[in-house]
Design a protein around this motif. Structure first.
Motif, PDB file in Angstrom:
ATOM      1  N   GLY A 226       0.793  -1.223   0.000  1.00 26.50           N
ATOM      2  CA  GLY A 226       0.000   0.000   0.000  1.00 26.50           C
ATOM      3  C   GLY A 226       0.826   1.273   0.000  1.00 26.50           C
ATOM      4  O   GLY A 226       0.275   2.368   0.028  1.00 26.50           O
ATOM      5  N   GLY A 227       2.155   1.147  -0.054  1.00 21.49           N
ATOM      6  CA  GLY A 227       3.007   2.337  -0.013  1.00 21.49           C
ATOM      7  C   GLY A 227       3.235   2.966  -1.369  1.00 21.49           C
ATOM      8  O   GLY A 227       3.936   3.975  -1.472  1.00 21.49           O
ATOM      9  N   PHE A 228       2.663   2.354  -2.419  1.00 26.83           N
ATOM     10  CA  PHE A 228       2.902   2.847  -3.782  1.00 26.83           C
ATOM     11  C   PHE A 228       1.607   2.934  -4.569  1.00 26.83           C
ATOM     12  O   PHE A 228       0.663   2.191  -4.293  1.00 26.83           O
ATOM     13  N   GLU A 229       1.602   3.809  -5.557  1.00 29.46           N
ATOM     14  CA  GLU A 229       0.503   3.784  -6.530  1.00 29.46           C
ATOM     15  C   GLU A 229       1.085   3.789  -7.934  1.00 29.46           C
ATOM     16  O   GLU A 229       2.127   4.414  -8.178  1.00 29.46           O
ATOM     17  N   PRO A 230       0.419   3.067  -8.873  1.00 31.12           N
ATOM     18  CA  PRO A 230       0.937   3.020 -10.244  1.00 31.12           C
ATOM     19  C   PRO A 230       0.960   4.409 -10.867  1.00 31.12           C
ATOM     20  O   PRO A 230       0.026   5.189 -10.694  1.00 31.12           O
ATOM     21  N   ASP A 231       2.037   4.694 -11.548  1.00 30.48           N
ATOM     22  CA  ASP A 231       2.224   5.981 -12.210  1.00 30.48           C
ATOM     23  C   ASP A 231       2.053   5.803 -13.719  1.00 30.48           C
ATOM     24  O   ASP A 231       1.418   6.605 -14.382  1.00 30.48           O
ATOM     25  N   SER A 232       2.639   4.720 -14.246  1.00 25.37           N
ATOM     26  CA  SER A 232       2.465   4.390 -15.664  1.00 25.37           C
ATOM     27  C   SER A 232       2.669   2.896 -15.822  1.00 25.37           C
ATOM     28  O   SER A 232       3.333   2.269 -15.000  1.00 25.37           O
ATOM     29  N   VAL A 276       5.716  -3.434 -17.700  1.00 28.50           N
ATOM     30  CA  VAL A 276       6.707  -2.562 -17.065  1.00 28.50           C
ATOM     31  C   VAL A 276       5.919  -1.452 -16.373  1.00 28.50           C
ATOM     32  O   VAL A 276       5.323  -0.597 -17.038  1.00 28.50           O
ATOM     33  N   THR A 277       5.888  -1.497 -15.047  1.00 31.80           N
ATOM     34  CA  THR A 277       5.054  -0.557 -14.296  1.00 31.80           C
ATOM     35  C   THR A 277       5.929   0.349 -13.436  1.00 31.80           C
ATOM     36  O   THR A 277       6.812  -0.152 -12.720  1.00 31.80           O
ATOM     37  N   ALA A 278       5.680   1.643 -13.541  1.00 26.86           N
ATOM     38  CA  ALA A 278       6.370   2.608 -12.668  1.00 26.86           C
ATOM     39  C   ALA A 278       5.423   2.956 -11.526  1.00 26.86           C
ATOM     40  O   ALA A 278       4.249   3.268 -11.755  1.00 26.86           O
ATOM     41  N   TYR A 279       5.925   2.871 -10.302  1.00 28.29           N
ATOM     42  CA  TYR A 279       5.139   3.213  -9.116  1.00 28.29           C
ATOM     43  C   TYR A 279       5.753   4.446  -8.462  1.00 28.29           C
ATOM     44  O   TYR A 279       6.977   4.561  -8.371  1.00 28.29           O
ATOM     45  N   ARG A 280       4.882   5.330  -7.989  1.00 28.79           N
ATOM     46  CA  ARG A 280       5.378   6.444  -7.170  1.00 28.79           C
ATOM     47  C   ARG A 280       4.978   6.206  -5.719  1.00 28.79           C
ATOM     48  O   ARG A 280       3.911   5.626  -5.462  1.00 28.79           O
ATOM     49  N   PRO A 281       5.809   6.657  -4.788  1.00 27.53           N
ATOM     50  CA  PRO A 281       5.464   6.464  -3.378  1.00 27.53           C
ATOM     51  C   PRO A 281       4.218   7.267  -3.034  1.00 27.53           C
ATOM     52  O   PRO A 281       4.010   8.360  -3.552  1.00 27.53           O
ATOM     53  N   ARG A 282       3.388   6.699  -2.181  1.00 28.97           N
ATOM     54  CA  ARG A 282       2.200   7.425  -1.717  1.00 28.97           C
ATOM     55  C   ARG A 282       2.585   8.459  -0.679  1.00 28.97           C
ATOM     56  O   ARG A 282       3.447   8.214   0.146  1.00 28.97           O
TER      57      ARG A 282
END
Ligand SMILES: C[S@@+](CC[C@H](N)C(=O)[O-])C[C@H]1O[C@@H](n2cnc3c(N)ncnc32)[C@H](O)[C@@H]1O
Length: 282
Positions: A226-232, A276-282
């Motif tokens: 839960g510490g990340f959300e998909p960015d692209s 290939v998924t980029a995640y940004r921290p929440r």
């Protein structure tokens, strides 16, 4: 080369900073030649970690770790990747990253090939490949002039400072969400490569290989804690035309290699498909 990553490394025993020191057998792992000179890292409290002759540093603090990929699996991986079949994955990663001034961490680096390609796209930035497999780390330590390599278990606290990484790469490797979140800068990115639904489908059907569960981006985000959300997210797909020998090599680097190898006959057309998924921290 360890020096670029050194400011970000932390003692796995006490969390203090590390500096180069002469070899000392006080705490670090085995398989190392103590020839004097600066062949270890040491923290101010005297915990010391050996730098193997092959260039990687053992940051396990002597704790047992499972051996990771075997020498045969790593050799097959090195051969297959050197043939360029998965270069499209490396390119997708290189196109996704942005220059910054932090560290690039490759969690479960294998031979370090993806880390090397990403460092080429990020001039001047230091890299660190983490793995538990010694045969893999021997290669990762010389994968790129700016890449260091460390023996550390991804399921334990990582030997890195908080918010030290601009980029964390994770390619077909275990994911420790809370630790990735801790070491990543607030503006950093976690790039995860997972197999898509039809990845290696022809070989799985023909030879009964272990099917790797395709994980959708939202499920990975959830599994990351839960510490990340998909960015692209993008799916990259290629048809590989493999000779009999290349097919054997590819099977040799998959989890199926831990079982009796199938009898491979003839050339194959094989789908390689990854998310290939980029995640940004929440
Ligand atoms: C499928 S390979 C992928 C290697 C590399 N990312 C690539 O795609 O070429 C998975 C890697 O994760 C490593 N690994 C497995 N469990 C690990 C753990 N608990 N800590 C660190 N590395 C681990 C293995 O040794 C292996 O090198």
């Amino acid at each position: 080369m360890i020096d670029g990553a050194l400011p970000y490394l932390r003692c796995p025993v006490c969390g203090e900073t590390l500096a180069r020191a002469a070899f000392s057998p006080f705490v670090g792992g085995g398989g190392v030649v103590g020839q004097g000179g600066e062949r270890a890292l040491r923290c101010p409290r005297g915990h010391s970690f050996d730098i193997a002759r092959q260039g990687y540093v053992n940051l396990t603090a002597g704790r047992p770790v499972h051996p990771g990929d075997s020498a045969d699996m790593v050799a097959d991986r090195e051969t297959f990747l050197a043939e360029g079949h998965y270069d499209f994955i490396a390119e997708a990663l290189a196109e996704t990253v942005r220059p910054d001034d932090g560290l690039v961490v490759d969690a479960g680096t294998g031979t370090g090939r993806y880390l090397a390609r990403v460092l080429d796209a990020l001039p001047g930035m230091p890299g660190l490949g983490i793995d538990v497999s010694k045969p893999a780390l021997r290669r990762a330590a010389r994968a790129h002039p700016r890449a260091a390599a460390a023996l550390a278990d991804l399921w334990r606290p990582l030997p890195l400072a908080d918010a030290s990484a601009s980029v964390v790469l994770n390619v077909f490797a275990p994911r420790n969400g809370p630790e990735f979140r801790r070491i990543l800068r607030p503006d950093g990115r976690l790039l995860v490569v997972t197999p898509a639904r039809d990845h290696l489908a022809e070989l799985i059907d023909a030879y009964g290989l272990i099917k790797v569960d395709p994980v959708k981006a939202d499920r990975v985000a959830e599994a990351l804690g839960g510490g990340f959300e998909p960015d692209s997210c993008r799916t990259c797909r290629r048809t590989l035309r493999l000779s009999e020998a290349e097919t054997r090599t590819l099977i040799g680097m998959t989890p199926s290699a831990r079982h009796e190898p199938p009898h491979v006959a003839g050339a194959h057309e094989v789908t390689a498909a990854v998310d290939v998924t980029a995640y940004r921290p929440r």
